[in-house]
Design an enzyme around this catalytic site. Sequence first.
Site, PDB file in Angstrom:
ATOM      1  N   GLU A 246     -11.640  -3.414 -24.856  1.00  0.00           N
ATOM      2  CA  GLU A 246     -11.747  -4.847 -25.134  1.00  0.00           C
ATOM      3  C   GLU A 246     -10.462  -5.380 -25.759  1.00  0.00           C
ATOM      4  O   GLU A 246     -10.344  -5.476 -26.986  1.00  0.00           O
ATOM      5  CB  GLU A 246     -12.930  -5.144 -26.060  1.00  0.00           C
ATOM      6  CG  GLU A 246     -14.269  -4.901 -25.411  1.00  0.00           C
ATOM      7  CD  GLU A 246     -15.446  -5.431 -26.226  1.00  0.00           C
ATOM      8  OE1 GLU A 246     -15.240  -5.867 -27.387  1.00  0.00           O
ATOM      9  OE2 GLU A 246     -16.576  -5.385 -25.711  1.00  0.00           O
ATOM     10  N   TYR A 306     -23.107  -9.668 -24.663  1.00  0.00           N
ATOM     11  CA  TYR A 306     -24.174  -9.356 -25.619  1.00  0.00           C
ATOM     12  C   TYR A 306     -25.179 -10.495 -25.481  1.00  0.00           C
ATOM     13  O   TYR A 306     -24.841 -11.668 -25.709  1.00  0.00           O
ATOM     14  CB  TYR A 306     -23.586  -9.163 -27.030  1.00  0.00           C
ATOM     15  CG  TYR A 306     -23.026  -7.751 -27.138  1.00  0.00           C
ATOM     16  CD1 TYR A 306     -23.753  -6.735 -27.739  1.00  0.00           C
ATOM     17  CD2 TYR A 306     -21.832  -7.415 -26.523  1.00  0.00           C
ATOM     18  CE1 TYR A 306     -23.289  -5.424 -27.765  1.00  0.00           C
ATOM     19  CE2 TYR A 306     -21.351  -6.112 -26.531  1.00  0.00           C
ATOM     20  CZ  TYR A 306     -22.096  -5.119 -27.157  1.00  0.00           C
ATOM     21  OH  TYR A 306     -21.637  -3.823 -27.158  1.00  0.00           O
ATOM     22  N   GLU A 331     -19.888  -2.725 -20.413  1.00  0.00           N
ATOM     23  CA  GLU A 331     -20.603  -2.649 -21.700  1.00  0.00           C
ATOM     24  C   GLU A 331     -21.428  -3.911 -21.880  1.00  0.00           C
ATOM     25  O   GLU A 331     -20.943  -5.015 -21.634  1.00  0.00           O
ATOM     26  CB  GLU A 331     -19.591  -2.526 -22.851  1.00  0.00           C
ATOM     27  CG  GLU A 331     -20.254  -2.338 -24.211  1.00  0.00           C
ATOM     28  CD  GLU A 331     -19.237  -2.337 -25.348  1.00  0.00           C
ATOM     29  OE1 GLU A 331     -18.284  -1.533 -25.318  1.00  0.00           O
ATOM     30  OE2 GLU A 331     -19.401  -3.168 -26.278  1.00  0.00           O
ATOM     31  N   TRP A 365     -24.883  -0.466 -24.268  1.00  0.00           N
ATOM     32  CA  TRP A 365     -24.367  -0.011 -25.566  1.00  0.00           C
ATOM     33  C   TRP A 365     -25.549   0.145 -26.517  1.00  0.00           C
ATOM     34  O   TRP A 365     -26.280  -0.827 -26.656  1.00  0.00           O
ATOM     35  CB  TRP A 365     -23.375  -1.064 -26.084  1.00  0.00           C
ATOM     36  CG  TRP A 365     -22.683  -0.709 -27.355  1.00  0.00           C
ATOM     37  CD1 TRP A 365     -23.012  -1.116 -28.615  1.00  0.00           C
ATOM     38  CD2 TRP A 365     -21.518   0.110 -27.496  1.00  0.00           C
ATOM     39  NE1 TRP A 365     -22.135  -0.606 -29.519  1.00  0.00           N
ATOM     40  CE2 TRP A 365     -21.210   0.156 -28.863  1.00  0.00           C
ATOM     41  CE3 TRP A 365     -20.714   0.833 -26.590  1.00  0.00           C
ATOM     42  CZ2 TRP A 365     -20.125   0.878 -29.366  1.00  0.00           C
ATOM     43  CZ3 TRP A 365     -19.644   1.544 -27.088  1.00  0.00           C
ATOM     44  CH2 TRP A 365     -19.345   1.558 -28.458  1.00  0.00           C
TER      45      TRP A 365
HETATM   46  C1  IDC Z   1     -19.658  -1.649 -32.635  1.00  0.00           C
HETATM   47  C2  IDC Z   1     -20.698  -0.657 -33.106  1.00  0.00           C
HETATM   48  C3  IDC Z   1     -20.788  -0.737 -34.608  1.00  0.00           C
HETATM   49  C4  IDC Z   1     -19.385  -0.540 -35.200  1.00  0.00           C
HETATM   50  C5  IDC Z   1     -18.373  -1.470 -34.564  1.00  0.00           C
HETATM   51  C6  IDC Z   1     -16.950  -1.150 -35.004  1.00  0.00           C
HETATM   52  O1  IDC Z   1     -21.947  -0.962 -32.497  1.00  0.00           O
HETATM   53  O2  IDC Z   1     -21.665   0.221 -35.110  1.00  0.00           O
HETATM   54  O3  IDC Z   1     -19.457  -0.803 -36.565  1.00  0.00           O
HETATM   55  O4  IDC Z   1     -18.412  -1.362 -33.174  1.00  0.00           O
HETATM   56  O5  IDC Z   1     -16.588   0.132 -34.636  1.00  0.00           O
HETATM   57  C7  IDC Z   1     -18.055  -4.387 -28.700  1.00  0.00           C
HETATM   58  C8  IDC Z   1     -17.294  -3.128 -28.771  1.00  0.00           C
HETATM   59  C9  IDC Z   1     -18.084  -2.039 -29.453  1.00  0.00           C
HETATM   60  C10 IDC Z   1     -18.897  -2.604 -30.603  1.00  0.00           C
HETATM   61  C11 IDC Z   1     -19.925  -3.573 -30.024  1.00  0.00           C
HETATM   62  C12 IDC Z   1     -20.857  -4.184 -31.053  1.00  0.00           C
HETATM   63  O6  IDC Z   1     -16.843  -2.668 -27.518  1.00  0.00           O
HETATM   64  O7  IDC Z   1     -17.188  -1.056 -29.914  1.00  0.00           O
HETATM   65  O8  IDC Z   1     -19.558  -1.550 -31.244  1.00  0.00           O
HETATM   66  N1  IDC Z   1     -19.224  -4.629 -29.309  1.00  0.00           N
HETATM   67  O9  IDC Z   1     -20.134  -4.924 -31.996  1.00  0.00           O
HETATM   68  N2  IDC Z   1     -17.707  -5.477 -28.052  1.00  0.00           N
HETATM   69  C13 IDC Z   1     -18.629  -6.445 -28.283  1.00  0.00           C
HETATM   70  C14 IDC Z   1     -19.611  -5.907 -29.077  1.00  0.00           C
END
Ligand code: IDC
Length: 405
Positions: A246, A306, A331, A365
């Site tokens: 990302e 999301y 994702e 995810w």
């Molecule tokens: C999130 C994890 C969370 C962690 C965070 C930072 O769910 O536990 O604290 O990362 O490491 C993304 C990212 C993905 C994120 C997820 C949710 O690719 O790494 O994971 N997210 O925030 N993009 C949008 C949402």
Amino acid sequence: MNSKMTALLLALISAVAFIVVPAGQTVDSGIQTVTDSTEYTVSADNAEGTPTAENSDSNISTQAPAETTTAVQTTKPEGVAEETTAPVDEDLVNHTGATAEKTDAPMGTAVQQHGQLSVKGANIVDMHGENFQLKGMSTLGVAIYPEYISKECFAKFRDYGVNCIRLAMYTQGENNSYIGNEYQNKELVDKGVQYCTELGMYVIIDWHILSDGNPHQYKSQSMEFFDEMSAKYKDYPNVLYEICNEPNGCSWNDVKSYADAVIPVIRKNDPDSIVIVGTPTYSQDIHEAAKNPLTQENVVYAMHFYAASHQFLKDRMSEYYNKGMPILISEFGTCDYTGNGGNNLQETRAWLELCDKYDIGYINWNMSHRNESSACFYQGTSPEHWNESNLREGAKFVLDWIKNH
Ligand code: IDC
């Protein structure tokens, strides 16, 4: 065992390996190499305006909540075909060498039936040239929860119809991220690829940038990593490479120049595999990429959503798919962009219906028991022995969807 016997045994193993997998041979003879990467090009005046405030998810928490691991459940999984391949011999799993032994995909599995994937127009197609939808689950971070790099665990997802595992490997900012823990991470990726291969599942090797928003930050490390991976997995029809999860806080031109450096490194070793390229604003801005698309073949653009935060992106996906842009939802979450908060299952359903309509693949995810709603499991789950009762609401919805569609 004395050294003579060991030498004899090794000679025997390599002779057998040679017969089973002759050098340079792949299982799929009908590899489709269709070229078509620019038909979705749109002019700059056609592009959408700046992303809305909702579109800038910059406050992603980096806190890792406390975890627990407890009782092992022993309930049998719901039945799908029994695994018929021989059990893994840990000693034969090559974690560090330049090449790895490929196990042919077991009968009836996704990889056996669909073989090498490629990109044709706006779709991923299989070795027969038919549209193919990746339906997957992503690890949270291979080295955050290494216990989920488990053949039994992957097999249980496969029982639901999951045909792809995404091995998310954080580059920085998380527990045991790649930079500084290279060997440990590569070992886990190797294990994950090996297990997926034995299970006839597709596998995405994901260079999971996040807090390092501009992929140029670790470009040289990435080039080195993907050189090693693509040399090792060049004969594996089931391996896909995702070169920057990302990108954020940088432009599509930054991402493109990074991709133009990394893709040739992969292609030099592995000319056929699919490469997934992230897009700006946390892999939301496919419209920016469409203004100046990549020229390489077999490339797909990542779009992430999301469901409780990004309703507005659905129209963008439809618009650019219909313009011919190859998109993969590498994702998505059923909850909000923090990976937590309430699920929006109605929106999730709308997204997945749209993906099914266009044959766009999607990967959920995350495969962990972290204390957040995007995690598949409640705390205390055993990676090898879970059942429906261990699944959180979002994962249960997604797995039921995959099972029934
Ligand atoms: C999130 C994890 C969370 C962690 C965070 C930072 O769910 O536990 O604290 O990362 O490491 C993304 C990212 C993905 C994120 C997820 C949710 O690719 O790494 O994971 N997210 O925030 N993009 C949008 C949402």
